[in-house]
Design a protein around this motif. Structure first.
Motif, PDB file in Angstrom:
ATOM      1  N   GLN A 184       0.712  -1.374  -0.247  1.00  0.00           N
ATOM      2  CA  GLN A 184      -0.065  -0.205   0.033  1.00  0.00           C
ATOM      3  C   GLN A 184       0.756   1.138  -0.088  1.00  0.00           C
ATOM      4  N   ASP A 189       2.341   1.616  -3.400  1.00  0.00           N
ATOM      5  CA  ASP A 189       1.239   2.062  -4.314  1.00  0.00           C
ATOM      6  C   ASP A 189       0.981   3.688  -4.012  1.00  0.00           C
ATOM      7  N   ASP A 190       0.894   4.010  -2.528  1.00  0.00           N
ATOM      8  CA  ASP A 190       0.747   5.433  -2.151  1.00  0.00           C
ATOM      9  C   ASP A 190       1.921   6.457  -2.877  1.00  0.00           C
TER      10      ASP A 190
END
Length: 278
Positions: free
Chosen positions: A66, A69-70
């Motif tokens: 995550q 991805d961020d």
């Protein structure tokens, strides 16, 4: 007396005792069952611990994914923003001219013609315009203040309300609502691309393109002047010098004699500061 029957004499015997072997077996079974249960509990505890560890690792992996991805999303958003800013800085003279021309006028003051442009927002149906002082000098010098503006074959009357002879600036007022041009608050830089709009030799809506050559010191108490290489001629005086963001950076003033590519303009902030018209 009768003789006894041969063999062992029979008599009433007590009930045999409960065998101890059965109790021992039950005890052994109970112990074994307890050990098995304990072993099962230990195995289950280890399995639960392993599952918790796997879950924690999975969560950590998910958090890393995550976060990655961020980070990639933030990077992409930054690139999009940067591309947008770069696109906004792309020099498009046609777009600049289209945005500026509706606010630029040919001005006639006595026998002199030049260029004027609207700035700021109209107030109470009245617009403010700027031009070069030497364009209205003849009229102003003899005590007059009336000039004529022309745009798209329409004529408008305007009044000279204030002048700055040293910096070659004149302020006009017209009882009409003209769209005013935005003005830059940043100082110009050498190499900055610009568009000059005006009416050279009376040819309205003429557009020339160039760059800022340098920022020069004025003479006789005048402020700085912007030197640029866009072609200008008599009639361009008073016209706007505009940057790529469609903001006025200067007021065209004059060109060097017997030379090409040396034009001069008064920085727009000189007018904005003194007359508060921007």
């Amino acid at each position: 007396m009768p003789a006894p029957v041969s063999g062992v004499a029979v008599s009433g015997a007590p009930a045999p005792p409960r065998p101890r072997r059965a109790g021992f077996v039950l005890a052994v079974v109970a112990v074994v069952f307890t050990l098995v249960l304990g072993a099962v509990a230990i195995v289950q505890a280890r399995q639960i611990s392993d599952l918790r560890g796997d879950l924690d690792r999975a969560r950590a992996d998910a958090d890393r994914v995550q976060a990655g991805d961020d980070q990639r999303l933030d990077s992409l958003e930054g690139q999009v923003t940067q591309l947008g800013e770069q696109a906004g800085k792309v020099f498009d003279p046609q777009a600049v001219a289209a945005a500026v021309l509706p606010s630029v006028f040919r001005i006639t003051a006595g026998k002199v013609t030049g260029t004027a442009f609207a700035v700021g927002s109209p107030s109470s149906g009245t617009s403010r315009l700027l031009t070069a002082y030497h364009v209205v000098q003849e009229v102003w010098g003899r005590g007059g203040n009336r000039v004529q503006l022309e745009r798209d074959s329409e004529t408008y009357s305007a009044t000279v309300t204030d002048v700055d002879q040293a910096n070659d600036i004149a302020v006009l007022s017209a009882p009409f609502e003209f769209a005013g041009l935005a003005t830059s608050t940043e100082p110009v830089q050498s190499g900055q691309q610009i568009v000059v709009v005006g009416s050279p030799l009376g040819l309205t809506d003429s557009v020339t393109v160039g760059v800022v050559s340098a920022l020069r010191k004025g003479e006789a108490g005048a402020g700085d002047l912007i030197q640029f290489d866009a072609s200008i001629n008599p009639g361009n005086s008073g016209g706007p010098v505009v940057n790529t963001a469609k903001q006025v950076v200067g007021i065209a003033s004059l060109k060097a004699r017997d030379s090409e590519g040396i034009g001069l303009a008064t920085p727009i902030q000189t007018a904005c500061t003194k007359f508060r018209v921007c």
